[in-house]
Design a protein around this motif. Structure first.
Motif, PDB file in Angstrom:
ATOM      1  N   ALA A 151      -5.196   3.461   3.329  1.00 15.27           N
ATOM      2  CA  ALA A 151      -4.393   2.885   2.275  1.00 15.27           C
ATOM      3  C   ALA A 151      -4.329   1.229   1.976  1.00 15.27           C
ATOM      4  N   SER A 193       1.752   3.165   2.587  1.00 16.03           N
ATOM      5  CA  SER A 193       0.913   4.242   2.930  1.00 16.03           C
ATOM      6  C   SER A 193       1.356   5.704   3.192  1.00 16.03           C
ATOM      7  N   GLU A 246       2.020   0.421   7.603  1.00 19.44           N
ATOM      8  CA  GLU A 246       1.350  -0.821   7.921  1.00 19.44           C
ATOM      9  C   GLU A 246       2.007  -1.688   8.941  1.00 19.44           C
ATOM     10  N   ALA A 277       0.827  -1.010   0.066  1.00 24.01           N
ATOM     11  CA  ALA A 277      -0.014   0.191  -0.119  1.00 24.01           C
ATOM     12  C   ALA A 277       0.913   1.242  -0.051  1.00 24.01           C
ATOM     13  N   ASN A 335       2.380   6.323  10.430  1.00 21.85           N
ATOM     14  CA  ASN A 335       1.402   6.156   9.359  1.00 21.85           C
ATOM     15  C   ASN A 335       1.934   4.785   8.292  1.00 21.85           C
ATOM     16  N   ALA A 356      -3.190   5.031   7.352  1.00 23.56           N
ATOM     17  CA  ALA A 356      -2.499   3.617   6.962  1.00 23.56           C
ATOM     18  C   ALA A 356      -3.797   2.870   6.571  1.00 23.56           C
TER      19      ALA A 356
END
Length: 326
Positions: A245, A230, A278, A228, A276, A242
């Motif tokens: 995302a 993020s 994952e 992602a 922020n 996050a």
């Protein structure tokens, strides 16, 4: 039921082996009726049961095990109007990676239950499997069904159901391929990393890459981290945090995840050590964690086509330590 020949109109006719569910849920038993084919016998409403996902005591209701008490979001015993399409479809390892595949998806916990249909590329008739809820919250559930007897070098199609007022509502048709039948057979897999969100300034070709992977028809897709992304997504203004995302990326990657086994390895953007970013739990559903493990395991291994794959989690701060362990 088992594909042996039988007499029909005074002629010895070859039968078709039926792919009935191998196991029932806590509130139904699946079996093969010699005359009618695959059948499901539900337990009487009010029968004691244990929920499939968490083993919580409950009672059977229309073939579903309803946990005692009222969970957040409503009472699953009154989900007659819980409607919605299936979503978040993905493939997972099950038993033999060569001939079995577990399909998981989200759908309403409606009393009609959920179903998976599949067929070989050269067949016109669908084979149906009854799904069972692995977990539920209110009137939403995560369903799964396991397809067995996959033949090598055969492409299958499958679809999964949700619920609507007029009956079942179906997903798009996805592809399914087993692994090679012997360890000497060759197979192809795809590998990608640093994908990101397509609308992010850092990832202008994200969707194009995923589309090419899907068109390749790979039974196994390896991820090398940076899914992602993020932090970049938030900086570009395409995600607020996050979680948003990760959800957007899973939907973006769904054509690949639903058509192949996705086996990720986590990178430095998935360790949760930066703001922020994952963490492993965001991708745990795709990771073949060791049996009995209750928490996501960043490093894991699995067998596919006679090859033993190892997904090693080695974030930047620990690269030297991880290399020393190898």
């Amino acid at each position: 039921c088992n594909g042996t020949e039988s007499c029909r109109a005074s002629t010895c006719t070859a039968g078709s082996e039926l792919q009935c569910p191998l196991e029932g849920g806590p509130c139904f038993d699946s079996f093969c009726d010699p005359a009618l084919g695959c059948r499901v016998q539900t337990h009487p409403n009010g029968s004691a049961c244990l929920t499939s996902g968490s083993g919580v005591a409950g009672q059977c209701n229309a073939g579903l095990c309803v946990a005692d008490g009222t969970p957040p979001g409503g009472d699953p015993g009154n989900c007659d109007t819980a409607y919605g399409p299936p979503a978040d479809v993905y493939q997972a390892f099950a038993g033999s990676s060569e001939s079995e595949r577990k399909i998981v998806w989200s759908a309403p916990l409606h009393p009609m239950g959920a179903q998976l249909d599949y067929r070989a590329d050269f067949e016109s008739k669908w084979t149906s499997l009854r799904a069972y809820p692995e977990s539920s919250s209110g009137c939403s559930a995560v369903w799964s069904a396991t397809v067995t007897g996959l033949k090598p070098r055969v492409r299958y199609f499958y679809r999964v159901s949700g619920a609507a007022a007029e009956g079942r509502v179906w997903s798009d048709s996805f592809t399914l391929r087993g692994g090679p039948s012997t360890s000497r057979d060759q197979f192809k897999f795809a590998y990608f990393a640093s994908n990101g969100l397509d609308t992010s300034a850092q990832s202008p070709l994200a969707s194009d890459v995923l589309a090419q992977i899907r068109q390749g028809g790979y039974p196994l897709v390896l991820g090398g981290g940076g899914y992602a992304l993020s932090r970049e997504a938030i900086a570009s203004g395409v995600a607020t945090d996050a979680d948003a995302a990760v959800l957007a990326w899973k939907r973006q990657a769904s054509p690949v995840i639903a058509n192949s086994i996705f086996a990720p390895a986590l990178g430095d953007t998935e360790v949760g050590t930066y703001a922020n970013t994952e963490n492993a739990a965001d991708y745990a559903e795709f990771m073949a964690s060791p049996a009995g493990s209750s928490a996501p395991n960043p490093s894991y291994s699995y067998d596919f086509g006679g090859v033993h794959f190892v997904a090693l989690h080695a974030p930047v701060a620990n690269v030297r330590k991880q290399h020393a362990l190898i």
